[in-house]
Design a protein around this motif. Structure first.
Motif, PDB file in Angstrom:
ATOM      1  N   ALA A 180       0.822  -1.214   0.000  1.00  0.00           N
ATOM      2  CA  ALA A 180       0.000   0.000   0.000  1.00  0.00           C
ATOM      3  C   ALA A 180       0.855   1.264   0.000  1.00  0.00           C
ATOM      4  N   GLY A 181       2.071   1.158   0.482  1.00  0.00           N
ATOM      5  CA  GLY A 181       2.939   2.330   0.476  1.00  0.00           C
ATOM      6  C   GLY A 181       4.077   2.245  -0.521  1.00  0.00           C
ATOM      7  N   ASN A 182       4.289   1.049  -1.092  1.00  0.00           N
ATOM      8  CA  ASN A 182       5.456   0.846  -1.948  1.00  0.00           C
ATOM      9  C   ASN A 182       5.142   0.549  -3.409  1.00  0.00           C
ATOM     10  N   ALA A 183       3.941   0.082  -3.725  1.00  0.00           N
ATOM     11  CA  ALA A 183       3.634  -0.336  -5.097  1.00  0.00           C
ATOM     12  C   ALA A 183       3.800   0.834  -6.069  1.00  0.00           C
ATOM     13  N   SER A 184       4.516   0.571  -7.157  1.00  0.00           N
ATOM     14  CA  SER A 184       4.749   1.602  -8.173  1.00  0.00           C
ATOM     15  C   SER A 184       3.555   1.686  -9.122  1.00  0.00           C
ATOM     16  N   PRO A 185       3.423   2.782  -9.876  1.00  0.00           N
ATOM     17  CA  PRO A 185       2.351   2.869 -10.875  1.00  0.00           C
ATOM     18  C   PRO A 185       2.402   1.720 -11.874  1.00  0.00           C
ATOM     19  N   GLU A 186       3.612   1.284 -12.231  1.00  0.00           N
ATOM     20  CA  GLU A 186       3.763   0.171 -13.179  1.00  0.00           C
ATOM     21  C   GLU A 186       3.230  -1.132 -12.573  1.00  0.00           C
ATOM     22  N   GLU A 187       3.511  -1.362 -11.294  1.00  0.00           N
ATOM     23  CA  GLU A 187       3.035  -2.587 -10.636  1.00  0.00           C
ATOM     24  C   GLU A 187       1.519  -2.577 -10.481  1.00  0.00           C
ATOM     25  N   LEU A 188       0.964  -1.416 -10.174  1.00  0.00           N
ATOM     26  CA  LEU A 188      -0.489  -1.308 -10.068  1.00  0.00           C
ATOM     27  C   LEU A 188      -1.142  -1.527 -11.426  1.00  0.00           C
ATOM     28  N   ALA A 189      -0.512  -1.010 -12.483  1.00  0.00           N
ATOM     29  CA  ALA A 189      -1.046  -1.215 -13.829  1.00  0.00           C
ATOM     30  C   ALA A 189      -0.981  -2.689 -14.216  1.00  0.00           C
ATOM     31  N   GLU A 190       0.094  -3.358 -13.820  1.00  0.00           N
ATOM     32  CA  GLU A 190       0.209  -4.791 -14.102  1.00  0.00           C
ATOM     33  C   GLU A 190      -0.868  -5.575 -13.366  1.00  0.00           C
ATOM     34  N   ALA A 191      -1.131  -5.201 -12.107  1.00  0.00           N
ATOM     35  CA  ALA A 191      -2.181  -5.864 -11.339  1.00  0.00           C
ATOM     36  C   ALA A 191      -3.542  -5.644 -11.985  1.00  0.00           C
ATOM     37  N   GLU A 192      -3.774  -4.457 -12.496  1.00  0.00           N
ATOM     38  CA  GLU A 192      -5.035  -4.162 -13.180  1.00  0.00           C
ATOM     39  C   GLU A 192      -5.186  -5.010 -14.436  1.00  0.00           C
ATOM     40  N   ASP A 193      -4.079  -5.206 -15.143  1.00  0.00           N
ATOM     41  CA  ASP A 193      -4.114  -6.041 -16.342  1.00  0.00           C
ATOM     42  C   ASP A 193      -4.429  -7.491 -15.990  1.00  0.00           C
ATOM     43  N   VAL A 194      -3.798  -7.992 -14.936  1.00  0.00           N
ATOM     44  CA  VAL A 194      -4.081  -9.366 -14.486  1.00  0.00           C
ATOM     45  C   VAL A 194      -5.556  -9.491 -14.106  1.00  0.00           C
ATOM     46  N   LEU A 195      -6.064  -8.490 -13.407  1.00  0.00           N
ATOM     47  CA  LEU A 195      -7.456  -8.510 -12.969  1.00  0.00           C
ATOM     48  C   LEU A 195      -8.413  -8.529 -14.161  1.00  0.00           C
ATOM     49  N   SER A 196      -8.110  -7.742 -15.183  1.00  0.00           N
ATOM     50  CA  SER A 196      -8.980  -7.711 -16.366  1.00  0.00           C
ATOM     51  C   SER A 196      -8.982  -9.057 -17.077  1.00  0.00           C
TER      52      SER A 196
END
Length: 254
Positions: A122-138
């Protein structure tokens, strides 16, 4: 007073080769990316047979610190690498299957590791990692997704946030612990009466986890991932591996 002498343990030749290579790694003489000399050169220098050398190299390859390239030229030969994730996962899966650890042990380890990793993410995730997680979720939301593909994406999602925590060891251990119960998780998913509904429910929890991490609410993310693990994955306790052969059948004590 007489002294009781004990036999000296005789190490097998390949164990001595392993010890020699380990010592060079510990002293920094061998680093990730370095190549070992060809077998025909290294074996006589170490005073061992090529078969003993090969046995030692196979052990190192199995535990993820060596990769062997076949053929000739500059890319041939054995190279020191850092690849603990797959090796540790295979090792832990075998020990779990043999009954070295109970399913409850594995689930509790997952809870401990993932509470920590999601809170830190929650304090360390980068924008790239969050975008990757969003892609996995989709991809998890894709209509008609199969159990095998979903489980692979599920694992990738959790390992991604372990990596985003900033602790590489946590990432490796999370991947290994999840890998150890992968066959059980697959069987449980395959046996659900309504797979589409189960997938929707699990995906909704993953979406909430991503939302909480993105908003910086690490405490809530930690609580949710624990409920997530103890929920559907907690039902796996009904499929325990057989008791260890060295345990007492009445007490379970070794």
């Amino acid at each position: 007073m007489s002294v009781e002498w004990q036999p000296v343990r005789q190490a097998r030749t390949h164990e001595l080769v392993l010890q020699s290579i380990e010592e060079r790694v510990f002293t920094g003489d061998l680093k990730a990316g370095d190549r070992l000399p060809p077998e025909r050169e290294l074996a006589p220098v170490m005073g061992v047979s090529r078969s003993a050398l090969r046995e030692a190299l196979r052990v190192l390859e199995t535990i993820g610190v060596l990769v062997a390239q076949q053929g000739r030229g500059p890319d041939a030969g054995a190279r020191i690498v850092r690849n603990p994730d797959d090796a540790l996962g295979r090792l832990l899966r075998l020990h779990f299957a043999l009954g070295s650890y109970s399913l409850e042990d594995v689930l509790e380890a997952r809870v401990t590791l993932e509470r920590s990793s999601f809170q830190a993410s929650a304090g360390n995730a980068s924008p790239e990692e969050l975008a990757e997680a969003e892609d996995v979720l989709s991809r998890m939301r894709a209509p008609g997704i199969g159990v095998d593909e979903y489980n692979e994406l599920d694992t990738r999602f959790h390992v991604l946030f372990a990596r985003a925590s900033g602790n590489r060891l946590t990432s490796t251990l999370t991947s290994a612990v999840r890998e150890s119960v992968r066959p059980l998780i697959l069987r449980a998913l395959e046996s659900t009466e309504d797979w589409p509904a189960t997938a929707d429910a699990l995906t909704a929890e993953h979406a909430d986890l991503l939302r909480l991490v993105r908003s910086g609410d690490g405490a809530a993310a930690a609580d949710l991932v624990e409920r997530h693990i103890r929920g559907f994955h907690g039902t796996l306790v009904d499929e325990k591996p057989e008791q260890r052969a060295d345990e007492d059948p009445e007490t379970g004590d070794a």
